[in-house]
Write an enzyme that holds these catalytic residues in place. Structure first.
Site, PDB file in Angstrom:
ATOM      1  N   LYS A 492       0.844  -1.196   0.000  1.00  0.00           N
ATOM      2  CA  LYS A 492       0.000   0.000   0.000  1.00  0.00           C
ATOM      3  C   LYS A 492       0.880   1.248   0.000  1.00  0.00           C
ATOM      4  O   LYS A 492       2.071   1.161   0.317  1.00  0.00           O
ATOM      5  CB  LYS A 492      -0.912  -0.014   1.231  1.00  0.00           C
ATOM      6  CG  LYS A 492      -0.145   0.012   2.540  1.00  0.00           C
ATOM      7  CD  LYS A 492      -1.067  -0.211   3.732  1.00  0.00           C
ATOM      8  CE  LYS A 492      -0.264  -0.250   5.013  1.00  0.00           C
ATOM      9  NZ  LYS A 492      -1.056  -0.702   6.154  1.00  0.00           N
ATOM     10  N   ARG A 590     -10.927   1.266  14.579  1.00  0.00           N
ATOM     11  CA  ARG A 590     -10.794   2.047  13.354  1.00  0.00           C
ATOM     12  C   ARG A 590     -11.851   1.513  12.406  1.00  0.00           C
ATOM     13  O   ARG A 590     -12.953   2.024  12.350  1.00  0.00           O
ATOM     14  CB  ARG A 590      -9.372   1.893  12.797  1.00  0.00           C
ATOM     15  CG  ARG A 590      -9.077   2.723  11.586  1.00  0.00           C
ATOM     16  CD  ARG A 590      -7.588   2.691  11.224  1.00  0.00           C
ATOM     17  NE  ARG A 590      -7.112   1.354  10.850  1.00  0.00           N
ATOM     18  CZ  ARG A 590      -5.858   1.092  10.485  1.00  0.00           C
ATOM     19  NH1 ARG A 590      -4.956   2.059  10.443  1.00  0.00           N
ATOM     20  NH2 ARG A 590      -5.499  -0.129  10.156  1.00  0.00           N
ATOM     21  N   TYR A 716      14.340  32.048   1.239  1.00  0.00           N
ATOM     22  CA  TYR A 716      13.134  32.855   1.463  1.00  0.00           C
ATOM     23  C   TYR A 716      13.105  33.475   2.860  1.00  0.00           C
ATOM     24  O   TYR A 716      13.579  32.855   3.814  1.00  0.00           O
ATOM     25  CB  TYR A 716      11.884  31.981   1.330  1.00  0.00           C
ATOM     26  CG  TYR A 716      11.464  31.698  -0.086  1.00  0.00           C
ATOM     27  CD1 TYR A 716      11.102  32.740  -0.948  1.00  0.00           C
ATOM     28  CD2 TYR A 716      11.406  30.400  -0.553  1.00  0.00           C
ATOM     29  CE1 TYR A 716      10.690  32.467  -2.243  1.00  0.00           C
ATOM     30  CE2 TYR A 716      11.004  30.116  -1.846  1.00  0.00           C
ATOM     31  CZ  TYR A 716      10.645  31.153  -2.688  1.00  0.00           C
ATOM     32  OH  TYR A 716      10.242  30.885  -3.948  1.00  0.00           O
ATOM     33  N   MET A 765      10.249  24.709  -2.446  1.00  0.00           N
ATOM     34  CA  MET A 765       9.399  23.680  -3.037  1.00  0.00           C
ATOM     35  C   MET A 765      10.213  22.617  -3.784  1.00  0.00           C
ATOM     36  O   MET A 765      10.024  21.425  -3.601  1.00  0.00           O
ATOM     37  CB  MET A 765       8.393  24.333  -3.990  1.00  0.00           C
ATOM     38  CG  MET A 765       7.385  23.346  -4.546  1.00  0.00           C
ATOM     39  SD  MET A 765       6.334  24.090  -5.794  1.00  0.00           S
ATOM     40  CE  MET A 765       5.263  25.090  -4.812  1.00  0.00           C
TER      41      MET A 765
HETATM   42  C1  LIG Z   1      -0.329  -1.461   7.090  1.00  0.00           C
HETATM   43  C2  LIG Z   1      -0.943  -2.631   7.676  1.00  0.00           C
HETATM   44  C3  LIG Z   1      -0.161  -3.728   8.100  1.00  0.00           C
HETATM   45  C4  LIG Z   1       1.346  -3.707   8.121  1.00  0.00           C
HETATM   46  O1  LIG Z   1       1.777  -3.094   9.298  1.00  0.00           O
HETATM   47  P1  LIG Z   1       3.328  -2.918   9.594  1.00  0.00           P
HETATM   48  O2  LIG Z   1       3.350  -2.300  10.925  1.00  0.00           O
HETATM   49  O3  LIG Z   1       3.863  -2.020   8.545  1.00  0.00           O
HETATM   50  O4  LIG Z   1       3.911  -4.264   9.530  1.00  0.00           O
HETATM   51  C5  LIG Z   1      -0.803  -4.867   8.524  1.00  0.00           C
HETATM   52  N1  LIG Z   1      -2.155  -4.922   8.561  1.00  0.00           N
HETATM   53  C6  LIG Z   1      -2.923  -3.889   8.204  1.00  0.00           C
HETATM   54  C7  LIG Z   1      -4.389  -4.022   8.298  1.00  0.00           C
HETATM   55  C8  LIG Z   1      -2.356  -2.714   7.747  1.00  0.00           C
HETATM   56  O5  LIG Z   1      -3.129  -1.694   7.393  1.00  0.00           O
END
Ligand SMILES: *Cc1c(COP(=O)(O)O)cnc(C)c1O
Length: 821
Positions: A492, A590, A716, A765
């Site tokens: 992700k 969550r 800046y 930037m």
């Molecule tokens: C991102 C995520 C992980 C991985 O977590 P890490 O701490 O990076 O190993 C595992 N499970 C879910 C649901 C996540 O969103």
């Protein structure tokens, strides 16, 4: 319906090697679609260019244990604990199995064939008939020699009506499809030019298609079409006919009126001496014709005129797919390499025209030869030219010998090339600018490469990714697991900034079981780039379900709201058993089903067959720290109970998982069936922020060095105060690249030739300045923002944040470079 491997071997007359006892629930011909390895039977089909057997090692590694292969195949590799069914022809075996499966059902089955509209008629019939019947139907447009058996295999004890499409491209093919579908109700949508090249005449093709209805009780067709009427008469089937006609009152279904309004059409008809009418929310001729075929089926199945009217009014469109992308030199790209025929060209041109209106860009078409239309070259390109002119195209770039030979038909700005390479080497291609470009090519022209080269990518500063380190990290975590524990790798957020595609490809080569991304587009990008393994979407958006189905992306489902919407959309698309991953909330608060909701969830899942739970999981809140260990144990306990409850309600295996990177390390006893590896893969230990194997190095080069007097300032707002006469270097990286502004004004540093160089003044930037007064360096020298010798965790500590944030902040405009040593 489960079959034992033993009974399948018998049914297809195979010689069986191996004696593993298993039940088979899934037939697989495309290794990309693998979902339930344990219960899958893979058919290694030979194709023109390749052979399905080459995917066997990969599938074996992913857990598949049952294979149907050609007895000619002499693979001397040995596999343990699995079954090989040897047959002379795996495709015929697949068809035979489906045929025998079909024979067990005495339910009405609608068989649909014809040149256009099969899928729409099938989907509309489903919309019209599914409220009182449990329907099984072809997924998408699975209508080929392979697609039909896979579709029919989905028939189960609960099916009350089947709707299957059959498509053919040469003589002899319909016979095998007929014996698999065995339709009791036949629908011939129409006969047109598609797939004509292998037929002598339209009549020959029509006669071949009619073979589908050999044993049907009723045949439905357009009685005004002379060719079809003649062919039906010639076939001399004993079936009843419901030919519809707008001209002939003596036909069984007389269409007495078609009235188009601005957004709907009212259609009046007479059937069995009764006059009625209905209205559909479409005005195009194809939709009207499709609705008439549906009408005939509904009448035959004895729906009341009121039911028909009521349901026809709510027919929904079946969407087409076109991609729009940002191109180089202010171009917009529309990519449509799915289909190449006139009808789809017209749709795409229309789409382009509408998009161009608001942007003021020149309308350009890059078009290859259209293949498989069966029309003569001159007729075809005369029609293409008409479309191109009527849709306001201002410039055409043709690729291929046929379209080039018809160059004179186009009287707009025009260029022609014999092939894709010639196009890409040309100035015409390099000078595309301020245009909205439709890229439409037949598959064999590889236009994917064309659009790729036109897409916008900017390179500057680079992020170097060490793939060996990535694999070392993977193996480090694997070493903490049992050999049979499966692994999801989190890719992700652009693979925590490392770049999803290359990372996914590398992980796929190393046989991880699942990849996970956050949103559907991340998943579809991976698919388009050629990632074939299973992909989980953690945050599926309600608007992106279609993308999930199109690209076989398996969503996480965390609420009834999401589940219901997903089921509804899947049912609409004719999808069954789409794999999903159930998330339970055990303390994170969550997303996720509460554990108390599990019984209701089971009930809801059991009441449908559009989706099927493939895994169930939960997420740890504080697995990285012993201060939360009691809480983590409580989470594990809650999860164990709730997930077991889910599993015991289903006959198939549902994978259970709860550990993230820190969980793998600190709670290996909770590894269950699978774990989810994230940050650790990218080299950062979640427990103490130490680096396992460093994966990412963000580097740039010195653009310019100048001497600045102590009383002057840098950058800046005159923020960069100096304490001495200094040498100041400018480097091409700024906050837009992901270099956090809070590192400026002496708070953070980078490395120049191994020495610390502090940031001077505000970070801009795209550029920032560093103090190199004490460093021996020159313009063009390398600068390390983070890497082996300046761990990312030093930056995250300086910024009082976590390494995850620093990694994922590196913007996508920073070019990623991958290497393996
Ligand atoms: C991102 C995520 C992980 C991985 O977590 P890490 O701490 O990076 O190993 C595992 N499970 C879910 C649901 C996540 O969103």
């Amino acid at each position: 319906m489960l079959y034992t491997i033993e009974s399948i071997a018998k049914q297809i007359g195979a010689k069986r090697l191996g004696n593993l006892d298993t039940n088979i629930d899934w037939l697989l011909t495309d290794s990309r679609s693998l979902c339930f390895p344990e219960e899958t039977l893979f058919f290694a089909l030979p194709t023109k260019r390749s052979d399905g057997s080459k995917y066997i090692p990969d599938l074996y590694a992913r857990g598949v244990r049952n294979f149907v292969v050609s007895s000619k195949l002499n693979d001397n590799k040995t596999y343990n604990n699995c079954n090989f069914l040897l047959v002379p022809n795996p495709l015929k075996a697949l068809q035979k199995l489906a045929e025998q499966h079909r024979e067990q059902f005495q339910i009405p089955v609608i068989g649909i064939t014809g040149s256009n509209g099969k899928t729409i008629v099938k989907e509309w019939l489903h919309q019209l008939l599914s409220s009182e019947r449990n329907i099984v139907r072809s997924p998408r447009s699975y209508n080929s020699q392979i697609g039909v058996p896979i579709s029919v295999w989905q028939m189960s004890e609960t099916s009350e009506l089947g709707i299957f499409e059959a498509g053919i491209s040469e003589t002899g093919e319909m016979r095998s499809l007929q014996s698999i579908i065995k339709p009791t109700i036949g629908v011939l949508t129409n006969i047109g030019g598609a797939h004509q090249e292998n037929f002598f005449s339209l009549q020959e093709k029509c006669m071949e298609k009619l073979l589908l209805f050999k044993d049907s009780e009723v045949i439905i067709y357009n009685g005004d079409n002379e060719l079809i009427s003649n062919c039906v008469a010639k076939s001399m089937f004993t079936a009843r006919e419901i030919a519809w006609s707008c001209k002939d009152m003596d036909r069984p279904l007389y269409i007495s009126g078609i009235k188009k309004e601005s957004e709907s059409t009212t259609i009046s008809y007479r059937y069995l001496e009764m006059d009625n009418s209905y209205c559909i929310p479409f005005i195009d001729d194809a939709s009207i014709e499709n609705s008439l075929n549906c009408l005939a089926v509904c009448l035959y199945l004895m729906l009341s005129p009121e039911q028909i009217t009521q349901r026809m009014a709510h027919l929904e469109p079946i969407a087409m797919r076109l991609e729009v992308k940002e191109g180089k030199n202010n171009c917009v790209l529309i990519n449509d390499s799915y289909n190449s025929d006139l009808a789809s060209l017209d749709i795409a041109l229309d789409f382009l025209y509408r998009r161009s209106l608001s942007k003021g860009l020149k309308r350009t078409l890059i078009l290859s030869d259209l293949l498989e239309t069966g029309q003569s070259t001159t007729t075809l390109y005369r029609k293409v030219a008409q479309l191109v002119h009527s849709r306001g195209i201002e410039k055409i770039i043709g690729v291929g010998n046929e379209i080039s030979s018809c160059a004179s038909r186009f009287d707009i700005e025009k260029y022609f090339f014999p092939n894709t390479e010639a196009l890409q080497a040309s100035d015409v291609f390099k000078k595309l600018k301020n245009e909205i470009i439709l890229v439409k090519g037949s598959r064999s022209f590889d236009f994917d490469i064309v659009s790729e080269n036109l897409e916008l990518k900017v390179h500057e500063t680079i992020l170097e990714i060490n793939l060996n380190a990535l694999i070392n990290n993977l193996n480090y975590y694997r070493s903490k697991l049992k050999p049979e524990t499966k692994m999801v790798c989190m890719v992700k957020a652009f693979a925590y900034g490392a770049g999803s595609y290359e990372i996914a490809k590398t992980l796929q080569e190393h046989r991880v079981d699942y990849l996970a991304v956050a949103v559907a587009d991340e998943g579809s990008d991976l698919r388009k780039a050629g990632i074939t393994g299973s992909i989980i979407i953690m945050n599926p958006e309600m608007t992106a379900f279609k993308t999930l189905f199109d690209y076989k992306l398996e969503p996480e489902v965390y609420s009834f709201h999401l589940l219901d919407a997903l089921i509804k959309e899947a049912e609409k698309e004719g999808i069954t058993n789409f794999p999903i991953h159930i998330k339970l909330d055990t303390g994170m608060h969550r997303l996720g089903f509460a554990v108390e909701e599990v019984p209701a969830l089971i009930k809801r899942l059991k009441a449908q067959n559009a989706v099927i739970p493939r895994s169930v999981f939960s997420h740890m809140v504080g697995s990285d720290s012993d201060q939360f260990d009691a809480f983590t144990r409580r989470q594990i306990e809650l999860f164990d109970k709730a997930s077991t409850e889910l599993q015991t309600s289903f006959p198939h295996k549902i994978l259970r998982h709860i550990c993230n990177s820190a969980g793998i390390e600190r709670f290996p006893e909770a590894q269950l069936d699978m774990v989810r590896l994230g940050i650790g893969l990218y080299g950062v230990s979640p427990i103490d922020n130490s680096i396992i194997y460093n994966v990412s190095t963000l580097k740039t080069t010195i653009l310019q060095i100048r001497n600045v007097a102590s009383e002057d300032t840098v950058g800046y707002s005159r923020k960069g105060h100096l304490t001495r006469d200094s040498r100041i270097a400018a480097i091409p990286i700024g906050y837009a690249d992901g270099l956090n502004r809070h590192l400026g004004n002496g708070k953070g540093y980078c490395l120049v030739n191994g020495k610390k160089a502090f940031y001077v003044g505000n970070i801009c930037m795209d550029v920032c300045m560093i103090d190199v007064t004490d460093i021996d360096c020159k313009e063009g020298d390398k600068v390390i923002i983070f890497g082996d010798d300046l761990p990312i965790t030093v930056l995250s500590d300086m910024l009082e944040t976590i390494p995850y944030e620093v990694l994922t902040s590196v913007s996508t405009r920073v070019k990623r470079i991958y290497f393996q040593d």
